[in-house]
Design a protein around this motif. Structure first.
Motif, PDB file in Angstrom:
ATOM      1  N   PHE A   1      -2.854   1.538  -7.951  1.00 21.89           N
ATOM      2  CA  PHE A   1      -2.208   2.727  -7.408  1.00 21.89           C
ATOM      3  C   PHE A   1      -2.279   3.873  -8.418  1.00 21.89           C
ATOM      4  N   ASP A   2      -1.992   3.569  -9.682  1.00 22.15           N
ATOM      5  CA  ASP A   2      -2.084   4.591 -10.728  1.00 22.15           C
ATOM      6  C   ASP A   2      -3.511   5.126 -10.856  1.00 22.15           C
ATOM      7  N   ASN A   3      -4.505   4.248 -10.689  1.00 22.26           N
ATOM      8  CA  ASN A   3      -5.909   4.683 -10.722  1.00 22.26           C
ATOM      9  C   ASN A   3      -6.198   5.684  -9.604  1.00 22.26           C
ATOM     10  N   ILE A   4      -5.675   5.406  -8.420  1.00 24.32           N
ATOM     11  CA  ILE A   4      -5.867   6.336  -7.297  1.00 24.32           C
ATOM     12  C   ILE A   4      -5.248   7.690  -7.642  1.00 24.32           C
ATOM     13  N   LEU A   5      -4.020   7.667  -8.161  1.00 17.60           N
ATOM     14  CA  LEU A   5      -3.340   8.922  -8.513  1.00 17.60           C
ATOM     15  C   LEU A   5      -4.138   9.728  -9.534  1.00 17.60           C
ATOM     16  N   GLU A   6      -4.719   9.061 -10.512  1.00 18.78           N
ATOM     17  CA  GLU A   6      -5.496   9.750 -11.551  1.00 18.78           C
ATOM     18  C   GLU A   6      -6.833  10.261 -11.031  1.00 18.78           C
ATOM     19  N   GLN A   7      -7.568   9.419 -10.313  1.00 17.77           N
ATOM     20  CA  GLN A   7      -8.933   9.749  -9.904  1.00 17.77           C
ATOM     21  C   GLN A   7      -9.008  10.527  -8.594  1.00 17.77           C
ATOM     22  N   TYR A   8      -8.046  10.308  -7.714  1.00 16.57           N
ATOM     23  CA  TYR A   8      -8.043  10.940  -6.390  1.00 16.57           C
ATOM     24  C   TYR A   8      -6.630  11.435  -6.084  1.00 16.57           C
ATOM     25  N   PRO A   9      -6.159  12.471  -6.784  1.00 16.80           N
ATOM     26  CA  PRO A   9      -4.762  12.908  -6.650  1.00 16.80           C
ATOM     27  C   PRO A   9      -4.320  13.168  -5.207  1.00 16.80           C
ATOM     28  N   ALA A  10      -5.149  13.795  -4.398  1.00 13.17           N
ATOM     29  CA  ALA A  10      -4.749  14.084  -3.013  1.00 13.17           C
ATOM     30  C   ALA A  10      -4.518  12.795  -2.229  1.00 13.17           C
ATOM     31  N   VAL A  11      -5.377  11.808  -2.441  1.00 12.77           N
ATOM     32  CA  VAL A  11      -5.224  10.511  -1.766  1.00 12.77           C
ATOM     33  C   VAL A  11      -3.957   9.827  -2.273  1.00 12.77           C
ATOM     34  N   GLY A  12      -3.761   9.868  -3.586  1.00  7.43           N
ATOM     35  CA  GLY A  12      -2.589   9.244  -4.182  1.00  7.43           C
ATOM     36  C   GLY A  12      -1.292   9.856  -3.692  1.00  7.43           C
ATOM     37  N   ILE A  13      -1.268  11.173  -3.575  1.00 14.06           N
ATOM     38  CA  ILE A  13      -0.073  11.857  -3.088  1.00 14.06           C
ATOM     39  C   ILE A  13       0.186  11.489  -1.628  1.00 14.06           C
ATOM     40  N   SER A  14      -0.852  11.417  -0.825  1.00 13.30           N
ATOM     41  CA  SER A  14      -0.710  11.020   0.570  1.00 13.30           C
ATOM     42  C   SER A  14      -0.157   9.594   0.675  1.00 13.30           C
ATOM     43  N   PHE A  15      -0.701   8.695  -0.139  1.00 11.01           N
ATOM     44  CA  PHE A  15      -0.246   7.306  -0.154  1.00 11.01           C
ATOM     45  C   PHE A  15       1.218   7.243  -0.599  1.00 11.01           C
ATOM     46  N   LEU A  16       1.539   7.960  -1.667  1.00 11.84           N
ATOM     47  CA  LEU A  16       2.901   7.984  -2.193  1.00 11.84           C
ATOM     48  C   LEU A  16       3.878   8.540  -1.161  1.00 11.84           C
ATOM     49  N   LYS A  17       3.447   9.564  -0.425  1.00 13.05           N
ATOM     50  CA  LYS A  17       4.296  10.125   0.624  1.00 13.05           C
ATOM     51  C   LYS A  17       4.580   9.079   1.701  1.00 13.05           C
ATOM     52  N   GLY A  18       3.559   8.309   2.082  1.00 16.91           N
ATOM     53  CA  GLY A  18       3.748   7.254   3.075  1.00 16.91           C
ATOM     54  C   GLY A  18       4.711   6.181   2.592  1.00 16.91           C
ATOM     55  N   VAL A  19       4.571   5.774   1.340  1.00 17.93           N
ATOM     56  CA  VAL A  19       5.482   4.777   0.765  1.00 17.93           C
ATOM     57  C   VAL A  19       6.899   5.337   0.715  1.00 17.93           C
ATOM     58  N   SER A  20       7.043   6.598   0.321  1.00 18.95           N
ATOM     59  CA  SER A  20       8.363   7.234   0.252  1.00 18.95           C
ATOM     60  C   SER A  20       9.022   7.293   1.624  1.00 18.95           C
ATOM     61  N   GLU A  21       8.252   7.599   2.643  1.00 20.37           N
ATOM     62  CA  GLU A  21       8.801   7.641   4.000  1.00 20.37           C
ATOM     63  C   GLU A  21       9.274   6.259   4.438  1.00 20.37           C
ATOM     64  N   MET A  22       8.495   5.211   4.103  1.00 24.71           N
ATOM     65  CA  MET A  22       8.907   3.847   4.454  1.00 24.71           C
ATOM     66  C   MET A  22      10.210   3.484   3.736  1.00 24.71           C
ATOM     67  N   LEU A  23      10.297   3.805   2.439  1.00 24.63           N
ATOM     68  CA  LEU A  23      11.518   3.508   1.682  1.00 24.63           C
ATOM     69  C   LEU A  23      12.708   4.281   2.240  1.00 24.63           C
ATOM     70  N   SER A  24      12.496   5.519   2.625  1.00 27.04           N
ATOM     71  CA  SER A  24      13.561   6.330   3.201  1.00 27.04           C
ATOM     72  C   SER A  24      14.079   5.708   4.494  1.00 27.04           C
ATOM     73  N   LEU A  25      13.172   5.281   5.355  1.00 29.10           N
ATOM     74  CA  LEU A  25      13.585   4.639   6.612  1.00 29.10           C
ATOM     75  C   LEU A  25      14.360   3.355   6.349  1.00 29.10           C
ATOM     76  N   GLN A  26      13.911   2.571   5.368  1.00 30.46           N
ATOM     77  CA  GLN A  26      14.611   1.332   5.043  1.00 30.46           C
ATOM     78  C   GLN A  26      16.011   1.615   4.499  1.00 30.46           C
ATOM     79  N   LEU A  27      16.127   2.648   3.673  1.00 29.35           N
ATOM     80  CA  LEU A  27      17.431   3.018   3.125  1.00 29.35           C
ATOM     81  C   LEU A  27      18.366   3.488   4.234  1.00 29.35           C
ATOM     82  N   ARG A  28      17.843   4.260   5.174  1.00 26.95           N
ATOM     83  CA  ARG A  28      18.666   4.713   6.305  1.00 26.95           C
ATOM     84  C   ARG A  28      19.160   3.521   7.125  1.00 26.95           C
ATOM     85  N   LYS A  29      18.257   2.565   7.358  1.00 24.40           N
ATOM     86  CA  LYS A  29      18.634   1.366   8.121  1.00 24.40           C
ATOM     87  C   LYS A  29      19.699   0.573   7.374  1.00 24.40           C
ATOM     88  N   ALA A  30      19.513   0.375   6.069  1.00 21.29           N
ATOM     89  CA  ALA A  30      20.465  -0.380   5.269  1.00 21.29           C
ATOM     90  C   ALA A  30      21.825   0.301   5.243  1.00 21.29           C
TER      91      ALA A  30
END
Length: 150
Positions: free
Chosen positions: A113-142
């Motif tokens: 994941f860190d490699n993606i962020l370093e080599q392909y920042p736009a892809v890494g940010i998109s991936f990180l945004k998706g993970v953040s949205e999943m965590l946010s939904l889980q926190l709301r459910k909890a």
């Protein structure tokens, strides 16, 4: 193998809006893991450095209660993920995860994941945004479950 992983990624809603070129970058940094029924993916308290996406099968998430008794807190099926926090922090696993059925998972490590962020920042940010949205939904459910339990 990248094409196989891209095909498997179609089962994961987080990647529904991801462009083909971005999928290829992410797929190149993932691995496939197959688990047999009752096989443990990881254990509560272990060091953590990867997250998983469920392509097929069912995973049981177990948390040890204060009494020491294991409690099933969730069952994960196709399209769900587990271990997102391992990409963001270095704390131990917060639960044990066991395959209820044979499973196929896609795995990405913190290093990849860190490699993606370093080599392909736009892809890494998109991936990180998706993970953040999943965590946010889980926190709301909890938090909703905690409010209902009060």
């Amino acid at each position: 193998m990248i094409h196989e992983i891209v095909d498997l990624m179609q089962a994961i809603p987080m990647f529904d809006k991801t462009a083909g070129s971005q999928l290829n970058v992410i797929a190149a940094h993932m691995n496939i893991l197959k688990l047999e029924e009752k096989e443990q993916l990881f254990s509560e308290g272990e060091k953590s450095d990867y997250m998983c996406f469920v392509v097929s099968g069912k995973l049981e998430v177990i948390k040890r209660a204060d009494s020491g008794k294991p409690v099933t807190v969730s069952t994960l099926t196709r399209g769900r993920s587990i271990g997102e926090m391992a990409l963001l922090d270095t704390y131990p696993r917060s639960a044990t995860v066991i395959a209820k059925t044979p499973c196929t998972l896609l795995i990405i490590s913190r290093e990849k994941f860190d490699n993606i962020l370093e080599q392909y920042p736009a892809v890494g940010i998109s991936f990180l945004k998706g993970v953040s949205e999943m965590l946010s939904l889980q926190l709301r459910k909890a938090s909703g479950l905690l409010a209902d339990a009060s």
